[in-house]
Design an enzyme around this catalytic site. Structure first.
Site, short mmCIF file in Angstrom:
data_model
loop_
_atom_site.label_atom_id
_atom_site.label_comp_id
_atom_site.label_asym_id
_atom_site.label_seq_id
_atom_site.Cartn_x
_atom_site.Cartn_y
_atom_site.Cartn_z
N GLN A 128 0.85 -1.19 0.00
CA GLN A 128 0.00 0.00 0.00
C GLN A 128 0.89 1.25 0.00
O GLN A 128 1.93 1.23 0.66
CB GLN A 128 -0.90 0.03 1.25
CG GLN A 128 -2.09 0.95 1.09
CD GLN A 128 -2.99 0.99 2.35
OE1 GLN A 128 -2.62 0.53 3.41
NE2 GLN A 128 -4.17 1.53 2.21
N GLY A 258 1.11 -0.40 11.64
CA GLY A 258 0.57 -1.70 11.28
C GLY A 258 0.08 -1.66 9.85
O GLY A 258 -0.10 -0.58 9.28
N GLU A 260 -2.77 -3.88 7.46
CA GLU A 260 -3.88 -4.84 7.60
C GLU A 260 -3.83 -5.95 6.56
O GLU A 260 -4.86 -6.31 5.99
CB GLU A 260 -5.20 -4.08 7.52
CG GLU A 260 -5.52 -3.40 6.16
CD GLU A 260 -4.95 -2.02 5.98
OE1 GLU A 260 -3.92 -1.69 6.59
OE2 GLU A 260 -5.53 -1.26 5.17
N GLU A 285 -5.89 -2.57 12.94
CA GLU A 285 -5.66 -3.46 11.78
C GLU A 285 -6.74 -4.53 11.70
O GLU A 285 -7.19 -4.89 10.61
CB GLU A 285 -4.27 -4.08 11.82
CG GLU A 285 -3.11 -3.08 11.95
CD GLU A 285 -3.20 -1.86 11.04
OE1 GLU A 285 -3.81 -1.96 9.96
OE2 GLU A 285 -2.67 -0.80 11.42
N ARG A 536 9.71 3.56 12.10
CA ARG A 536 8.28 3.87 11.99
C ARG A 536 8.12 5.37 11.74
O ARG A 536 8.57 6.20 12.54
CB ARG A 536 7.57 3.46 13.28
CG ARG A 536 6.08 3.67 13.24
CD ARG A 536 5.43 3.17 14.53
NE ARG A 536 4.00 3.44 14.52
CZ ARG A 536 3.19 3.21 15.56
NH1 ARG A 536 3.68 2.68 16.66
NH2 ARG A 536 1.91 3.49 15.48
N MET A 537 7.45 5.73 10.65
CA MET A 537 7.39 7.13 10.24
C MET A 537 6.68 8.01 11.25
O MET A 537 6.99 9.18 11.37
CB MET A 537 6.72 7.24 8.87
CG MET A 537 7.57 6.63 7.77
SD MET A 537 6.98 7.06 6.13
CE MET A 537 5.57 5.96 5.99
N LYS A 538 5.73 7.45 11.99
CA LYS A 538 5.04 8.21 13.02
C LYS A 538 6.04 8.80 14.02
O LYS A 538 5.76 9.83 14.63
CB LYS A 538 4.06 7.28 13.75
CG LYS A 538 3.29 7.94 14.86
CD LYS A 538 2.35 6.98 15.57
CE LYS A 538 1.63 7.70 16.70
NZ LYS A 538 0.77 6.80 17.47
N1 BES Z 1 -3.26 0.76 6.06
C1 BES Z 1 -2.62 1.57 7.02
C2 BES Z 1 -1.17 1.82 6.73
C3 BES Z 1 -0.91 2.45 5.39
C4 BES Z 1 -1.72 3.44 4.88
C5 BES Z 1 0.17 2.04 4.65
C6 BES Z 1 -1.46 4.00 3.64
C7 BES Z 1 0.43 2.60 3.41
C8 BES Z 1 -0.39 3.58 2.90
C9 BES Z 1 -2.76 1.00 8.43
O1 BES Z 1 -3.99 0.41 8.67
C10 BES Z 1 -2.66 2.14 9.40
O2 BES Z 1 -3.51 2.98 9.34
N2 BES Z 1 -1.66 2.15 10.25
C11 BES Z 1 -1.53 3.16 11.26
C12 BES Z 1 -2.02 2.59 12.55
C13 BES Z 1 -2.76 3.50 13.44
C14 BES Z 1 -3.71 4.49 12.87
C15 BES Z 1 -3.33 2.76 14.64
C16 BES Z 1 -0.07 3.52 11.37
O3 BES Z 1 0.75 2.93 10.64
O4 BES Z 1 0.30 4.39 12.12
ZN ZN Z 2 -5.57 1.88 8.83
#
Ligand code: BES
Ligand code: ZN
Length: 584
Positions: A128, A258, A260, A285, A536-538
């Site tokens: 994704q 994460g 999904e 997820e 982790r980008m966050k």
């Molecule tokens: N599907 C996303 C991750 C993603 C989105 C990857 C768009 C690539 C492109 C996943 O479900 C998600 O939202 N992850 C969040 C988790 C959080 C909101 C609990 C994350 O990675 O921070």
């Molecule tokens: Zn999500």
């Protein structure tokens, strides 16, 4: 006609129903030597346009082995290269022999030193938003669902796991071949696999956790309650349709919290705090098993249908398991993060609409929490307007009617208008969907626990108060402190709570960012440690942003990134580089 701004797919052409992939994984060359057989829903003819990125196409043939002519067009930014194949009349399937590039954007190849065990290499995919095309030539749009089989040949010491059903492993000489099959049709962005030194523990008959052997016990402890989560989710959203819900604990460089991937969710190891305090990522997820994986956005312009609905579902699971208080604290933090994300887009406000114009926009550049949290607050507003019982009843019909489908915002609007007439008008849905920012009428969530935090006015909390706080409350508290914060406040917090030593990354990174934004440089070595240990980008984004914004640490941001760049995932590199460019 092209209906997805992120794909060359043309909706007048043959549609792929299933893919049979065979690949030999070459860790030394960082290449997959592969063949993909694409079988169509209906026999096709004429031009077929596929998405590819950095693939070396060796040969295209029909099901009889006859070579078919093809053209690989020049690559365009983020779309990649269009592969046009001429199909003879009545073509049921084609075979494409190809190899991937060592720079495939969906793959991260790890040296043994980048793993916990240190002995074996590791490879994982992250498809994704639109990176599947760097692994397989295909119609890479979520509008089209595919089933697949995969046969991967790997060094014998390594285990393959896929977001699919296990169909067995055979070993010959130095290599092992693993067969997998995905029986449920999926959008291509949910294709996923990982290869490494992996061990597992069963958590319940349908849940198993995978991790490197050194981390599998900790992961099993952290995620022990996953079956209870699935039960709560099924009570809310209907039966779980994917048979298994396994979890893969990723290497630290995984760029997301994460992902999904169906039947096998990928989770950052930063969620393993030791006290199960960050498991809302699992709830998130898991929630995608309904919102996203069953009902999918037809293209990136409607991404909020995936993530906004999933934030709603995640908070409903949190409410069921941890109470309404916790869900509302999570929403309160979500609102802060939403306001921050909207501020970041001040030069591109159209990115803050729910329905986002995506022509010419790289989805990785556009990624933010806006579709998540604005989507959540939109749905919460509708729920408040019609009442929970009516909203829940409608949601069940929505999940049922669009099951295994892909929809647009317009499909959503038609469906909810039919099920809950007048609801959209009541919340002024137009401003939510096509307006920028958050509608003025949307009041931030309130709760007694939030009031208690805000009553502190940013002052250091007494130890006995903060000892009852969870990670969300700590985050909310740290957010209330104005920047730059006085150093004596930071000294007091550090002396009282040892935040720099926190093992909870959500709390730790919020603290470190506050310190950096306040020129409090006692934390710099811990910041380095986080930037070196986690991809982790966050967490990378706020830390690199804070370093780069402050004149005293700007150069350090650049030097640190140069030193650590090779260990980051390609998508994380792109993000950090854009942060550094912006604050150069
Ligand atoms: N599907 C996303 C991750 C993603 C989105 C990857 C768009 C690539 C492109 C996943 O479900 C998600 O939202 N992850 C969040 C988790 C959080 C909101 C609990 C994350 O990675 O921070
Ligand atoms: Zn999500």
């Amino acid at each position: 006609m092209r209906r997805d701004p992120h794909s060359y797919n043309d909706d007048t052409q043959a549609e792929t129903a299933s893919i049979a992939l065979t690949a030999r994984v070459d860790f030394a060359a960082r290449v997959l030597h592969a063949e993909a057989e694409l079988t169509f829903e209906q026999p096709g003819a004429g031009t077929l346009d596929l998405d590819t990125r950095d693939l070396h196409i060796e040969r295209v043939s029909d099901s009889h082995g006859a070579t078919l002519p093809f053209t690989l067009h020049p690559a365009e930014p983020f779309l990649g290269a269009r592969l046009s194949i001429e199909l003879p009349p009545d073509t049921r399937s084609i075979r494409i022999a190809y190899r991937t590039s060592p720079d495939a954007s969906a793959l991260q190849w790890l040296e043994p030193a980048q793993t916990m065990g240190g002995k074996h290499p590791y490879l994982f995919s992250q498809c994704q938003a639109c990176h599947a095309r760097s692994i397989i030539p295909l119609q890479d749009t979520p509008r089209l669902r595919i089933r697949y089989t995969a046969e991967l040949a790997v060094p014998k010491a390594l285990k393959v796991v896929m977001a699919a059903a296990d169909r067995g492993r055979t070993e010959t000489g130095e290599s092992a071949t693993e067969r997998w099959e995905m029986p449920q049709p999926i959008p291509p962005y949910l294709f996923a696999f990982a290869i490494g030194d992996l061990a597992s523990r069963d958590l319940s008959p349908r849940c198993r956790v995978w991790a490197e052997p050194g981390q599998v016990e900790a992961a099993a402890y952290e995620f022990a309650d996953v079956e209870a989560m699935i039960h709560a989710a099924e009570a809310l959203f209907g039966p779980y349709d994917w048979e298994r819900f396994d979890i893969l604990t990723m290497p630290p460089s995984f760029p997301y919290g994460g992902m999904e991937n169906p039947r096998l969710t990928f989770i950052t190891p930063t969620v393993i705090a030791g006290d199960r305090s960050l498991v809302s990522v699992i709830a998130h997820e898991l929630a995608h098993s309904w919102t996203g994986n069953l009902v999918t956005n037809a293209n990136g312009e409607h991404f909020w249908l995936n993530e906004g609905f999933t934030m709603y579902a995640e908070r409903r699971i949190t409410e069921a398991l941890e109470g309404a208080d916790m869900a509302s604290l999570s929403a309160a933090l979500g609102r802060r993060e939403l306001d921050e994300s909207i501020a970041r887009f001040k030069d591109r406000p159209q990115m803050t609409r729910l329905r986002v114009p995506m022509q010419g926009v790289d989805p990785d550049d556009a990624y933010s929490l806006v579709p998540y949290e604005k989507g959540y607050f939109f749905l919460a507003a509708i729920e408040a307007a019609v009442g929970r019982a009516a909203f829940e009843a409608w949601l069940k019909t929505y999940l049922r009617d669009f099951r295994f489908g892909a929809i647009t915002t317009e499909d959503f609007e038609r469906h909810i208008e039919a099920g809950l007439p007048g609801a959209l008008a009541k919340v002024d849905a137009r401003t939510w969907i096509d307006g920028e920012g958050v509608p003025a009428a949307a009041a931030p969530p309130r709760s007694a626990r939030l009031d208690a935090i805000e009553a502190l006015g940013g002052a250091a909390p007494p130890a006995e108060v903060a000892s009852t706080w969870n990670a969300t409350e700590w985050n909310l508290y740290l957010e209330t402190i104005a920047r730059p914060a006085p150093h004596d406040l930071l000294n007091t917090l550090e002396a009282r709570f040892h935040l720099t030593q926190s093992n909870n990354y959500d709390v730790l990174v919020a603290w470190l960012a506050l310190c950096l934004q306040s020129g409090y440089h006692a934390v710099l070595s811990r910041v380095d440690q986080v930037l070196a240990g986690v991809g982790r980008m966050k967490y990378l984004r706020p830390l690199y942003t804070a370093l780069a914004k402050h004149p005293g640490t700007r150069e350090r941001a650049r030097v640190t990134y140069e030193r650590l760049r090779a260990g980051y995932h390609p998508i994380a590199r792109q993000m950090v580089e854009s942060v550094l460019r912006e604050h150069a």
